[in-house]
Scaffold this motif. Structure first.
Motif, mmCIF file in Angstrom:
data_model
loop_
_atom_site.group_PDB
_atom_site.id
_atom_site.type_symbol
_atom_site.label_atom_id
_atom_site.label_comp_id
_atom_site.label_asym_id
_atom_site.label_seq_id
_atom_site.Cartn_x
_atom_site.Cartn_y
_atom_site.Cartn_z
ATOM 1 N N LEU A 183 -7.473 -1.623 1.277
ATOM 2 C CA LEU A 183 -8.711 -2.341 1.583
ATOM 3 C C LEU A 183 -8.425 -3.763 2.055
ATOM 4 C CD1 LEU A 183 -11.778 -1.901 1.534
ATOM 5 C CD2 LEU A 183 -11.796 -2.812 -0.804
ATOM 6 N N SER A 184 -7.451 -4.407 1.452
ATOM 7 C CA SER A 184 -7.135 -5.804 1.797
ATOM 8 C C SER A 184 -6.604 -5.946 3.221
ATOM 9 C CB SER A 184 -6.123 -6.375 0.802
ATOM 10 O OG SER A 184 -4.875 -5.713 0.912
ATOM 11 N N ALA B 169 -10.355 3.076 4.934
ATOM 12 C CA ALA B 169 -9.914 2.670 3.596
ATOM 13 C C ALA B 169 -10.711 3.394 2.518
ATOM 14 C CB ALA B 169 -10.045 1.157 3.440
ATOM 15 N N TRP B 170 -12.009 3.548 2.732
ATOM 16 C CA TRP B 170 -12.833 4.241 1.739
ATOM 17 C C TRP B 170 -12.524 5.739 1.694
ATOM 18 C CZ3 TRP B 170 -15.011 1.896 -2.072
ATOM 19 C CH2 TRP B 170 -15.395 0.551 -1.936
ATOM 20 N N THR C 130 -4.914 3.000 -7.947
ATOM 21 C CA THR C 130 -6.029 2.050 -7.839
ATOM 22 C C THR C 130 -5.578 0.789 -7.122
ATOM 23 O OG1 THR C 130 -7.041 2.884 -9.889
ATOM 24 C CG2 THR C 130 -7.719 0.690 -9.133
ATOM 25 N N ALA C 131 -4.390 0.302 -7.496
ATOM 26 C CA ALA C 131 -3.810 -0.852 -6.807
ATOM 27 C C ALA C 131 -3.566 -0.526 -5.341
ATOM 28 C CB ALA C 131 -2.502 -1.265 -7.485
ATOM 29 N N SER C 132 -3.113 0.693 -5.096
ATOM 30 C CA SER C 132 -2.866 1.130 -3.723
ATOM 31 C C SER C 132 -4.131 1.053 -2.886
ATOM 32 C CB SER C 132 -2.318 2.561 -3.726
ATOM 33 O OG SER C 132 -1.971 2.971 -2.432
ATOM 34 N N PHE C 133 -5.245 1.523 -3.451
ATOM 35 C CA PHE C 133 -6.516 1.476 -2.720
ATOM 36 C C PHE C 133 -6.887 0.041 -2.356
ATOM 37 C CE2 PHE C 133 -11.131 0.692 -3.133
ATOM 38 C CZ PHE C 133 -11.538 1.304 -1.953
ATOM 39 N N PHE C 134 -6.704 -0.881 -3.280
ATOM 40 C CA PHE C 134 -7.056 -2.277 -2.984
ATOM 41 C C PHE C 134 -6.122 -2.890 -1.948
ATOM 42 C CE2 PHE C 134 -9.427 -1.896 -7.002
ATOM 43 C CZ PHE C 134 -10.645 -2.414 -6.564
ATOM 44 N N PHE C 135 -4.878 -2.442 -1.892
ATOM 45 C CA PHE C 135 -3.986 -2.902 -0.826
ATOM 46 C C PHE C 135 -4.454 -2.367 0.523
ATOM 47 C CE2 PHE C 135 -0.596 -3.424 -4.213
ATOM 48 C CZ PHE C 135 -0.568 -4.810 -4.121
ATOM 49 N N ALA D 106 0.847 -1.204 0.000
ATOM 50 C CA ALA D 106 0.000 0.000 0.000
ATOM 51 C C ALA D 106 0.878 1.248 0.000
ATOM 52 C CB ALA D 106 -0.922 0.000 1.211
ATOM 53 N N GLY E 137 -9.488 6.117 -0.320
ATOM 54 C CA GLY E 137 -9.845 5.979 -1.733
ATOM 55 C C GLY E 137 -10.363 7.286 -2.308
#
Length: 303
Positions: free
Chosen positions: A238-239, A254-255, A231-236, A185, A258
């Motif tokens: 979130l994960s 997390a949101w 975008t990848a950062s946001f999913f990290f 992230a 984003g």
């Protein structure tokens, strides 16, 4: 009496000189930018604290290691880039090219803070001490990456992403795959906004034969690459919620992150880079601090 009156102004003047010198070193390494990575390292400590004891000494040595590593790395970067900074109108006012600090003073600074980092790592245990040397190598080598690869932004993110991993190892004395999500992230978050920042020097980098993404692919395409990376950062981000079984307080965090990433890219447009510095410092500072606030809230709720 007259001698005493002379001594007091001299003492005050010397005091101001010392303070000005300290501030000059702080400006050289952009100390205020510590806000980007430090909250990630502290978040790592809080995540580890769920299962491992953390002492005040641990926290102090982690902070010392962070300050030491970042100061040494930034000082080294300023030394390595001094020639380019002197040619670039945007960076010619920096401390070394402007003559406010000599190269010798900067080198001594790097040696001192490298020593602080290594000693702090030693105090955190043998694993941290042994890793401190290759970590410094990674941090220092970043300064030369833009001379031969447009992946320099990714490498910068990788180098800085070692901070939460180091903090995790300092507390747990072990490695866990889950902490890599926080590292990724941070890596993608840093890489993405470094691409935005590099857009300011597109023409200069091309003239000097430097390999930044904007210089190689153009500003418009580079901004799209930065969007994909963020975008990848946001999913990290979130994960992390799922990997560490966190509360809804972190999910909301997390949101929010984003939305801040979306806002950052809304500020910077191919034909309008006037808001790059706002996106670079203010928005990214909010992202880092929001992360730490969310992890702290989760830690409190689960305590």
């Amino acid at each position: 009496m007259g001698t005493m009156i002379m001594i007091i102004p001299n003492a005050v003047e010397n005091k101001f000189k010392i303070i000005d010198r300290i501030l000059t070193y702080g400006r050289m390494i952009k100390f205020s930018h510590t806000v980007f990575a430090l909250p990630f390292a502290l978040s790592s400590v809080l995540l580890a604290w769920q299962h491992y004891p953390v002492s005040i000494e641990d926290l102090l040595w982690i902070l010392a290691a962070m300050v030491g590593a970042r100061s040494a790395a930034m000082g080294f970067n300023r030394i390595a880039d001094a020639e380019f900074d002197a040619k670039n109108p945007r960076t010619a006012i920096r401390e070394i090219p402007s003559g406010k600090l000599s190269l010798t003073a900067a080198k001594i600074f790097v040696l001192i803070f490298s020593g602080i980092f290594i000693f702090a790592a030693f105090m955190l245990g043998k694993p941290c001490f042994y890793l401190s040397f290759p970590v410094l190598g990674v941090l220092f080598s970043y300064s030369y990456t833009k001379r031969f690869t447009w992946l320099a932004h990714i490498y910068l993110g990788l180098a800085i992403s070692l901070a939460p991993l180091g903090a995790w190892i300092a507390i747990t004395k072990s490695f866990s795959p889950e902490i890599l999500l926080l590292c990724f992230a941070l890596m993608t978050y840093i890489a993405g906004f470094d691409i935005l920042y590099a857009c300011q020097d597109t023409d200069f980098d091309r003239e000097q034969g430097l390999f930044s993404m904007p210089a190689n692919f153009g500003i418009k395409k580079s901004l799209w690459i930065a969007k994909l990376i963020h975008t990848a950062s946001f999913f990290f981000f979130l994960s992390i919620y799922f990997a560490f079984n966190m509360t809804d307080a972190y999910l909301m965090t997390a949101w929010i992150i984003g939305m801040l990433l979306v806002f950052e890219h809304w500020l910077v447009k191919p034909d309008d880079l006037t808001h790059v510095n706002i996106a670079f410092f203010h928005v990214n500072s909010m992202i880092s601090l929001t992360l730490f606030a969310g992890v702290t809230a989760d830690w409190v709720l689960r305590a």
